[in-house]
Design a protein around this motif. Structure first.
Motif, short mmCIF file in Angstrom:
data_model
loop_
_atom_site.label_atom_id
_atom_site.label_comp_id
_atom_site.label_asym_id
_atom_site.label_seq_id
_atom_site.Cartn_x
_atom_site.Cartn_y
_atom_site.Cartn_z
N SER A 1 0.86 -1.18 0.00
CA SER A 1 0.00 0.00 0.00
C SER A 1 0.89 1.23 0.00
N ALA A 2 0.36 2.31 -0.52
CA ALA A 2 1.13 3.56 -0.54
C ALA A 2 1.36 4.07 0.87
N GLN A 3 0.37 3.89 1.76
CA GLN A 3 0.50 4.32 3.14
C GLN A 3 1.09 3.18 3.98
N LYS B 1 5.45 -13.39 1.08
CA LYS B 1 4.55 -12.23 1.15
C LYS B 1 5.08 -11.10 2.05
N PRO B 2 5.55 -11.38 3.27
CA PRO B 2 6.04 -10.28 4.10
C PRO B 2 7.19 -9.49 3.49
N TYR B 3 8.01 -10.15 2.66
CA TYR B 3 9.11 -9.43 2.02
C TYR B 3 8.58 -8.27 1.18
N LEU B 4 7.52 -8.52 0.41
CA LEU B 4 6.99 -7.48 -0.47
C LEU B 4 6.55 -6.27 0.34
N SER B 5 5.80 -6.53 1.42
CA SER B 5 5.34 -5.42 2.26
C SER B 5 6.50 -4.68 2.89
N LEU B 6 7.46 -5.41 3.44
CA LEU B 6 8.58 -4.77 4.13
C LEU B 6 9.50 -4.04 3.16
N PHE B 7 9.71 -4.58 1.97
CA PHE B 7 10.49 -3.86 0.97
C PHE B 7 9.81 -2.55 0.60
N ASN B 8 8.49 -2.57 0.58
CA ASN B 8 7.73 -1.36 0.29
C ASN B 8 7.78 -0.38 1.46
N MET B 9 7.55 -0.88 2.66
CA MET B 9 7.49 -0.03 3.85
C MET B 9 8.82 0.63 4.16
N THR B 10 9.92 -0.04 3.84
CA THR B 10 11.25 0.51 4.14
C THR B 10 11.81 1.36 3.00
N GLY B 11 11.10 1.39 1.86
CA GLY B 11 11.58 2.17 0.72
C GLY B 11 12.63 1.46 -0.10
N VAL B 12 12.95 0.21 0.24
CA VAL B 12 13.98 -0.52 -0.49
C VAL B 12 13.54 -0.80 -1.93
N ALA B 13 12.28 -1.19 -2.11
CA ALA B 13 11.80 -1.49 -3.46
C ALA B 13 11.70 -0.23 -4.32
N PRO C 1 20.02 5.02 11.80
CA PRO C 1 19.90 4.89 13.25
C PRO C 1 18.76 3.93 13.61
N LEU C 2 19.00 3.06 14.56
CA LEU C 2 18.00 2.06 14.93
C LEU C 2 16.71 2.71 15.37
N SER C 3 16.80 3.80 16.10
CA SER C 3 15.60 4.49 16.57
C SER C 3 14.78 5.03 15.40
N THR C 4 15.45 5.48 14.34
CA THR C 4 14.74 5.98 13.15
C THR C 4 13.94 4.87 12.50
N PHE C 5 14.55 3.71 12.37
CA PHE C 5 13.87 2.57 11.77
C PHE C 5 12.64 2.19 12.59
N ILE C 6 12.81 2.10 13.90
CA ILE C 6 11.70 1.69 14.76
C ILE C 6 10.61 2.76 14.82
N ASN C 7 11.00 4.01 14.97
CA ASN C 7 10.01 5.08 15.07
C ASN C 7 9.22 5.25 13.77
N THR C 8 9.82 4.88 12.64
CA THR C 8 9.12 4.98 11.36
C THR C 8 8.10 3.86 11.19
N LEU C 9 8.47 2.63 11.54
CA LEU C 9 7.61 1.49 11.26
C LEU C 9 6.66 1.14 12.41
N ALA C 10 7.03 1.46 13.64
CA ALA C 10 6.21 1.05 14.79
C ALA C 10 4.77 1.55 14.74
N PRO C 11 4.51 2.79 14.31
CA PRO C 11 3.11 3.25 14.30
C PRO C 11 2.20 2.42 13.39
N SER C 12 2.75 1.76 12.38
CA SER C 12 1.94 0.96 11.47
C SER C 12 1.83 -0.50 11.92
#
Length: 446
Positions: A236-238, A278-290, A345-356
């Motif tokens: 998803s875009a969001q 399946k989780p790879y696709l979502s996580l690649f999208n959520m982290t901006g890697v894809a 930074p580890l905190s950046t990664f967590i603070n970005t993904l944790a709300p979702s």
């Protein structure tokens, strides 16, 4: 992309895809899959991957050696192995068993000396039996957040009605018609594109006659369409969009692994989650890697692995995260995460993904609009029967799926904000046992 070459690896969280398996057919709307078995090739792929990971992270001469990691016999306190035991039957769990055989191979050092002075080496030349936590679909939503998720199913159905999908279907129908002679009566539609590719891919690997007769470009074309179909289904875009549900339910366990690794009083250094693609696709999208690497906007190959390394910079300060990915038989490559140009930074990664993140079964039931399956019915009944301010009943508590309560998830924010510690009790594990596999790739299917 590169980070601090002198940083120290404190620990690593691995997401490992299962090995080669028999053909699988899954419903194009609900993604319910049939049960299949890992093949001998799949076992071999996982053992080989385990050996590579052992050299990378357990070898003291490796630049990626995990600090304080035991390099000898398996040490239960330092390792957490988790495997999806959901709709693919034993494929994922058995892959995890094979992975452990490469990570901790047979050794005569696995022995015991009896009171009479006799030394007994473990069976099979010192085979080490590694505990693996089995994640059951019926009561744990963490590794299969998309399964029985009604809002996700609705989103998939809605995707099939969009102008984008209809245009793609019209553009590719002529090619799909050309595939019919090679599909043994199976439908050739864009909705069923995963099954189309999977059938072709598995037969191309295991069926010599099929491989000889299939036109040389057809498999690559089918894979491109399957990649397009699956990536648009599982993203998803969001960040908190329902298309990302497969990744959103994995995020809590990642956060737990990270916070345990940076906890100096917690010995955990090596965490493995064996799962489907399946989780790879979502996580690649959520982290901006894809978004930064279009080649990753698709199905990952068998025995692929994401290695999320928690590192301590040589200059000190906050731990950072390095995102490494090995696509099947390819080499490990390091990718930018969240738009960074180096370790994040580890905190950046967590603070970005944790709300979702979807942290509990109760939360998942609401997000997925499910009041019956995967413990939702029991939780709904417990809620209805509970008095105001009364704690949830034992039945309801038994169905908290992701292994994290909402309170624990919130604690993670504080932990990373202050670079503190968080120690969680380990769930019960099921001990691995050797199995005799039968069946039929670096291919890529469920």
């Amino acid at each position: 992309m590169s980070g601090d070459p002198n940083s120290t690896v404190l620990g690593v969280v691995l997401l490992v895809r299962h090995g080669d398996r028999q053909i699988i057919y899954q419903d194009s709307d609900t993604y319910t899959a049939s049960t299949k078995l890992l093949t001998p090739l799949g076992n071999a792929q996982e053992v080989q991957l385990g050996g590579l990971l052992r050299q990378l992270y357990f070898n003291e001469s490796s630049p990626s050696h995990i600090q304080n990691m035991n390099t000898g016999l398996f040490n239960d306190s330092q390792v957490l192995m988790v495997a999806d035991a959901g709709d693919l039957g034993g494929v994922v769990y058995d892959s995890a068993i094979s992975l452990t055989q490469g990570l901790w191979p047979n050794t005569t050092a696995w022995n015991t000396t009896l009171a009479n002075g006799t030394t007994v080496v473990g069976p099979l030349g010192g085979y080490q039996y590694i505990p693996i936590q089995s994640v059951e679909t019926s009561n744990d939503i963490s590794l299969q957040g998309f399964f029985d998720c009604n809002t996700f199913n609705d989103a998939v159905s809605a995707f099939y009605t969009t102008p984008e999908f209809q245009q793609k279907a019209n553009e590719t129908q002529a090619f799909l018609n050309e595939l019919l002679p090679y599909l043994d009566g199976h439908p050739a539609t864009l909705e069923d594109m995963f099954d189309v590719f999977d059938y072709m891919n598995v037969n191309n690997i295991h069926n010599a006659n099929f491989s000889k007769t299939l036109p040389p470009t057809f498999l690559a074309q089918a894979r491109d369409l399957a990649n397009w179909h699956e990536y648009n289904t599982y993203t998803s875009a969001q960040l908190d969009g329902i298309g990302n549900i497969a990744g959103r339910t994995v995020v809590p366990s990642l956060i737990t692994g990270f916070t345990r690794i940076v906890n100096a009083s917690d010995p955990l250094s090596f965490m493995v989650e064996e799962l489907s693609y399946k989780p790879y696709l979502s996580l690649f999208n959520m982290t901006g890697v894809a978004a930064a690497n279009s080649s990753l906007a698709g199905i990952v190959n068998y025995a692929s692995v994401v290695a999320l390394e928690v590192r301590q910079p040589s200059s000190g300060g906050e731990p950072v995260l390095r995102f490494n990915f090995k696509n099947g038989s390819d080499i490990f490559r390091t990718y930018s995460v969240l738009g960074s140009t180096g370790d994040v930074p580890l905190s950046t990664f967590i603070n970005t993904l944790a709300p979702s993140a979807v942290n509990t079964t109760t939360e998942w039931c609401g997000v997925c609009g499910n009041s019956q399956d995967r413990g939702c019915g029991e939780l709904a009944q417990a809620s209805a029967e509970a008095k105001p301010h009364q704690r949830i009943s034992p039945v309801g508590a038994g169905f908290l799926g992701a292994g994290l309560t909402l309170a624990v998830a919130l604690m993670a924010f504080g932990v990373l904000a202050f670079l503190g510690v968080l120690s969680l009790g380990r769930p019960q594990r099921r001990r691995a046992s050797k199995r005799t596999e039968k069946g039929s790739s670096d291919g890529g299917s469920a």
